[in-house]
Design an enzyme around this catalytic site. Structure first.
Site, PDB file in Angstrom:
ATOM      1  N   PRO A   2       0.838  -1.213   0.000  1.00 42.00           N
ATOM      2  CA  PRO A   2       0.000   0.000   0.000  1.00 42.00           C
ATOM      3  C   PRO A   2       0.874   1.265   0.000  1.00 42.00           C
ATOM      4  CG  PRO A   2      -0.641  -1.526   1.754  1.00 42.00           C
ATOM      5  CD  PRO A   2       0.636  -2.034   1.186  1.00 42.00           C
ATOM      6  N   GLU A   3       0.590   2.155  -0.915  1.00 45.48           N
ATOM      7  CA  GLU A   3       1.336   3.409  -1.010  1.00 45.48           C
ATOM      8  C   GLU A   3       0.477   4.544  -0.452  1.00 45.48           C
ATOM      9  OE1 GLU A   3       4.367   3.744  -1.783  1.00 45.48           O
ATOM     10  OE2 GLU A   3       4.842   1.806  -2.660  1.00 45.48           O
ATOM     11  N   HIS A  89      -5.734 -14.190   9.368  1.00 47.12           N
ATOM     12  CA  HIS A  89      -4.837 -13.072   9.052  1.00 47.12           C
ATOM     13  C   HIS A  89      -5.323 -11.739   9.602  1.00 47.12           C
ATOM     14  CE1 HIS A  89      -2.440 -15.738   6.701  1.00 47.12           C
ATOM     15  NE2 HIS A  89      -3.405 -15.979   5.827  1.00 47.12           N
ATOM     16  N   ARG A 107       1.120 -10.895   5.845  1.00 47.38           N
ATOM     17  CA  ARG A 107       2.572 -10.939   6.047  1.00 47.38           C
ATOM     18  C   ARG A 107       3.013 -10.326   7.369  1.00 47.38           C
ATOM     19  NH1 ARG A 107       5.505  -9.409   0.536  1.00 47.38           N
ATOM     20  NH2 ARG A 107       7.290 -10.095   1.762  1.00 47.38           N
TER      21      ARG A 107
END
Ligand SMILES: [Zn+2]
Length: 271
Positions: A2-3, A89, A107
């Site tokens: 994500p930016e 998650h 992650r």
């Protein structure tokens, strides 16, 4: 990953609807990148204020303290009522009187950190080195140009470093440099004032467009899907190696700079 535009779209997706909510309970899954810094039970009863963004960090103001949220490599946030049960998650979940805020992060490079205030070391350590916000009135051209003049880095690397201006990640750097007509390998201090002005404007244009597109593609933010981590971009050069440049039809080229891909048009972009 994500930016800045994705993070901003995420912020807009829940800032208004969570404002004023009271925290009911906080559930933690597996450890994230950094510890929460408070017993989850102690957050119950606190009220949620504004949700702000600095770089790729979200700051959720509470009536006592704040939560600093980072989406890491693969994180996405959802906020809504009637979310399905937590999955394997989902590592942070904050139940409030107005809906549930949930961090999904396979992650686990993301994090949620509580701090007493913005001067706390756990906040300062992460925010103090960040450059100017490209979409705020603080994005001063003189400071931007001064930052370029003192750097011997390639302009692409200089943008990625984020020391002078934040938010120009790898995809956006290629797009911004194409729009400004500057080759990614150009030395930062070789960029004159007129080209620097184009670059300054291109950064704002590309990021603002990405936010606008992301916003429209994420109308279902609080709905069933809710994945705000990544959205498809219509890129001019990024990921288009060998395809014709939209301006001049010359095939777009790819080069590696510091292990990262840079896409450019050899005709439209100059040193
Ligand atoms: Zn071209």
């Amino acid at each position: 990953m994500p930016e800045l535009p994705e993070v901003e779209v995420t912020r807009r997706g829940f800032a208004d609807t969570i404002f004023g909510a009271t925290i009911v309970a906080v559930h933690m899954g597996k450890p994230l990148r950094w510890p929460l810094g408070i017993a989850p039970g102690q957050l119950a009863g606190r009220r949620v204020g504004h949700v702000r963004r600095r770089g790729k960090y979200l700051l959720v103001d509470l009536d006592e303290g704040l939560l600093l949220i980072h989406l890491g490599m693969s994180g996405s946030l959802r906020f809504g009522t009637g979310l399905p049960p937590r999955g394997m998650h989902d590592h942070f979940e904050m139940e409030t009187s107005q809906g549930t805020l949930r961090l999904h992060d396979p992650r686990r490079f993301g994090a949620v950190v509580w701090a007493a205030n913005e001067q706390a070391p756990e906040v300062r350590a992460r925010l103090s080195g960040l450059g100017m916000e490209p979409l705020s009135a603080d994005f001063d051209f003189a400071a931007f140009y001064a930052g370029l003049r003192v750097s011997r880095q390639a302009v692409k690397q200089w943008l990625l470093a984020g020391k002078v201006v934040v938010g120009v990640g790898n995809i956006y750097a290629s797009e911004v440099l194409f729009l400004a007509g500057i080759l990614p390998t150009t030395c930062a201090n070789a960029i004159g004032v007129q080209r620097a002005k184009r670059l300054h404007a291109a950064i704002q244009e590309v990021l603002a467009q990405a936010i606008e597109r992301g916003g429209s593609s994420l109308r279902d933010f609080s709905g069933a899907d809710g994945s705000a981590g990544h959205f498809q971009l219509e890129t001019k050069v990024y990921g288009r190696e060998g395809l014709p440049c939209h301006k001049c039809s010359t095939p777009v080229r790819l080069l590696r700079q510091g292990q990262r891909s840079s896409y450019y048009c050899p005709r439209c972009q100059k040193t």
